[in-house]
Design a protein around this motif. Structure first.
Motif, PDB file in Angstrom:
ATOM      1  N   PRO A  73      -4.678   3.306   4.710  1.00 13.64           N
ATOM      2  CA  PRO A  73      -5.718   2.293   4.957  1.00 13.64           C
ATOM      3  C   PRO A  73      -5.405   1.314   6.083  1.00 13.64           C
ATOM      4  O   PRO A  73      -6.318   0.827   6.744  1.00 13.64           O
ATOM      5  CB  PRO A  73      -5.827   1.563   3.609  1.00 13.64           C
ATOM      6  CG  PRO A  73      -5.305   2.533   2.599  1.00 13.64           C
ATOM      7  CD  PRO A  73      -4.233   3.305   3.314  1.00 13.64           C
ATOM      8  N   TRP A  74      -4.136   0.996   6.298  1.00 13.81           N
ATOM      9  CA  TRP A  74      -3.759  -0.012   7.285  1.00 13.81           C
ATOM     10  C   TRP A  74      -3.418   0.579   8.656  1.00 13.81           C
ATOM     11  O   TRP A  74      -3.343  -0.147   9.645  1.00 13.81           O
ATOM     12  CB  TRP A  74      -2.520  -0.760   6.786  1.00 13.81           C
ATOM     13  CG  TRP A  74      -1.296   0.110   6.814  1.00 13.81           C
ATOM     14  CD1 TRP A  74      -0.407   0.265   7.850  1.00 13.81           C
ATOM     15  CD2 TRP A  74      -0.869   1.010   5.787  1.00 13.81           C
ATOM     16  NE1 TRP A  74       0.550   1.199   7.522  1.00 13.81           N
ATOM     17  CE2 TRP A  74       0.298   1.665   6.262  1.00 13.81           C
ATOM     18  CE3 TRP A  74      -1.328   1.322   4.513  1.00 13.81           C
ATOM     19  CZ2 TRP A  74       0.973   2.602   5.501  1.00 13.81           C
ATOM     20  CZ3 TRP A  74      -0.652   2.259   3.754  1.00 13.81           C
ATOM     21  CH2 TRP A  74       0.480   2.880   4.256  1.00 13.81           C
ATOM     22  N   LYS A  96      -4.355   9.520   3.339  1.00 15.45           N
ATOM     23  CA  LYS A  96      -5.124   8.414   3.909  1.00 15.45           C
ATOM     24  C   LYS A  96      -4.259   7.154   3.924  1.00 15.45           C
ATOM     25  O   LYS A  96      -3.702   6.765   2.900  1.00 15.45           O
ATOM     26  CB  LYS A  96      -6.391   8.171   3.070  1.00 15.45           C
ATOM     27  CG  LYS A  96      -7.254   9.405   2.886  1.00 15.45           C
ATOM     28  CD  LYS A  96      -8.358   9.156   1.871  1.00 15.45           C
ATOM     29  CE  LYS A  96      -9.143  10.410   1.563  1.00 15.45           C
ATOM     30  NZ  LYS A  96     -10.168  10.194   0.517  1.00 15.45           N
ATOM     31  N   ASN A 105       0.819  -1.206   0.000  1.00 16.39           N
ATOM     32  CA  ASN A 105       0.000   0.000   0.000  1.00 16.39           C
ATOM     33  C   ASN A 105       0.851   1.253   0.000  1.00 16.39           C
ATOM     34  O   ASN A 105       0.566   2.217  -0.714  1.00 16.39           O
ATOM     35  CB  ASN A 105      -0.921   0.001   1.225  1.00 16.39           C
ATOM     36  CG  ASN A 105      -2.360  -0.282   0.869  1.00 16.39           C
ATOM     37  OD1 ASN A 105      -3.064   0.572   0.361  1.00 16.39           O
ATOM     38  ND2 ASN A 105      -2.775  -1.504   1.118  1.00 16.39           N
ATOM     39  N   ALA A 128      -6.891   4.661   8.641  1.00 13.74           N
ATOM     40  CA  ALA A 128      -8.278   4.189   8.637  1.00 13.74           C
ATOM     41  C   ALA A 128      -8.586   3.259   9.803  1.00 13.74           C
ATOM     42  O   ALA A 128      -9.758   3.082  10.159  1.00 13.74           O
ATOM     43  CB  ALA A 128      -8.582   3.481   7.319  1.00 13.74           C
TER      44      ALA A 128
END
Length: 373
Positions: free
Chosen positions: A342-343, A340, A78, A312
């Protein structure tokens, strides 16, 4: 059997890269899983390789191990994907194209390195009748008066100090910025708006001593983490000082009224009590205090550029805070960027060279160049 048990444990840890931690201690594990994933990748590979010599539960153990391995790799993949477009996306969002910083947004080899810490001096910046406050000043070797980043620590408004997470301070000093890491009055003894008053006092001190500290007083940027981000946002959005050029918000509570309505899980933190200690009561007993401490309420067409950084999987400060702030900034056409992750969870930047730490460091430097050029 032992191999299978260990692989199952690793799989459970790896799930914290895609699910929110249900308890305080698992939140700490989640930081490790996301930002120190190389350690877990190595352990998983070691156990997977041991399967060649163990026939017991070999297949099921291998399946479990491969799943864990993929989830531990997830933050790295990511970060690589986000990093490829980060400079272009930030230039577009901030409407101020700049040359690339001196390092890539994400580097696999950097996962294996540490950050060298810079020295600092401690100064008393304000004396009240009941307490005295200090700041730690990191001076860059770059000559001439330089922009100054004022760092405001986290800690639920009731703990923490200026020594918190010094790695980014050191990196910014190496990049040519002065850094002042500030202590402020803590709850519940002192309540809002005391910390914002302290930031005002710190800025006054830095201006008064600009010549000896080599500070360009027309170029201050506030940077805060968690509770410190709420203080930094509120100060940046309400203090009418021309020298404040921008604000960096690491996972800060931007909407205190909404935030009270959606508390953190009790096994992680009693967020309503934390807010009550800071704001002088539970909502709605003192609604005016919650509104007055909500940075989102003060966004307008004159608001300074803002960098938002949030994971997130944050279980202490809801991701929704940043979404709401992002929308409000958009509505007012304020140059801003929301990074942002995500993990990532709350405090992911504890490891500055982890996947999230690398991206956030790059974003901060890029933002600083954009607003102080």
């Amino acid at each position: 059997m032992l191999r299978l048990i260990l692989l199952i444990l690793l799989l459970l840890v790896s799930l914290l890269t895609i699910f929110k931690a249900p308890t305080y201690h698992l939140w700490l594990v989640a930081i490790m899983a996301g930002e120190y994933s190389l350690i877990f990748i190595g352990a998983t590979l070691l156990l997977l390789s041991a399967g060649w010599w163990s026939a017991h539960y070999q297949t099921i153990g291998t399946i479990v191990g491969v799943l864990a391995l993929l989830l531990f790799i997830y933050p790295i993949i990511n970060a690589y994907i986000i990093g490829k477009q980060l400079a272009a996306n930030m230039n577009k969002a901030l409407s101020s194209p700049i040359q690339a910083t001196h390092f890539a947004p994400f580097s696999f080899t950097k996962l294996f390195t540490n950050v060298s810490l810079q020295s600092y001096k401690t100064f008393t910046y304000v004396s009240y009748p009941d307490t005295t406050l200090t700041l730690d000043y990191y001076k860059t070797a770059t000559t001439g008066k330089r922009p100054c980043v004022v760092v405001i620590h986290g800690g639920s408004w009731s703990s923490g100090d200026s020594k918190q997470l010094p790695q980014l301070n050191s990196r910014l000093v190496q990049a040519g910025y002065q850094v002042a890491s500030v202590n402020y009055r803590l709850a519940p003894k002192w309540q809002s708006p005391a910390p914002v008053q302290d930031v005002t006092a710190a800025l006054h001190y830095l201006r008064q001593h600009a010549d000896e500290l080599q500070i360009d007083t027309t170029q201050f940027v506030l940077l805060g983490r968690s509770a410190g981000a709420q203080i930094a946002l509120l100060a940046a959005y309400t203090l009418k000082q021309a020298g404040i050029k921008g604000i960096v918000d690491f996972y800060g509570p931007a909407d205190m009224v909404w935030g009270y309505s959606i508390p953190a899980p009790k096994l992680v933190m009693d967020s309503r009590r934390v807010m009550a200690n800071y704001l002088g009561g539970f909502y709605p007993a003192v609604p005016q205090n919650y509104q007055a401490s909500s940075p989102i309420e003060f966004v307008n067409s004159q608001t300074v550029p803002t960098l938002i950084i949030h994971g997130a999987n944050d279980v202490l400060v809801a991701y929704e805070h940043s979404r709401r702030l992002d929308v409000k900034l958009q509505q007012n056409n304020i140059p801003h960027y929301w990074l942002k992750l995500p993990w990532a969870t709350h405090g992911f930047d504890y490891h500055l060279n982890g996947p999230g730490g690398q991206l956030s460091t790059y974003a901060v430097e890029h933002f600083l160049q954009s607003v102080t050029h």
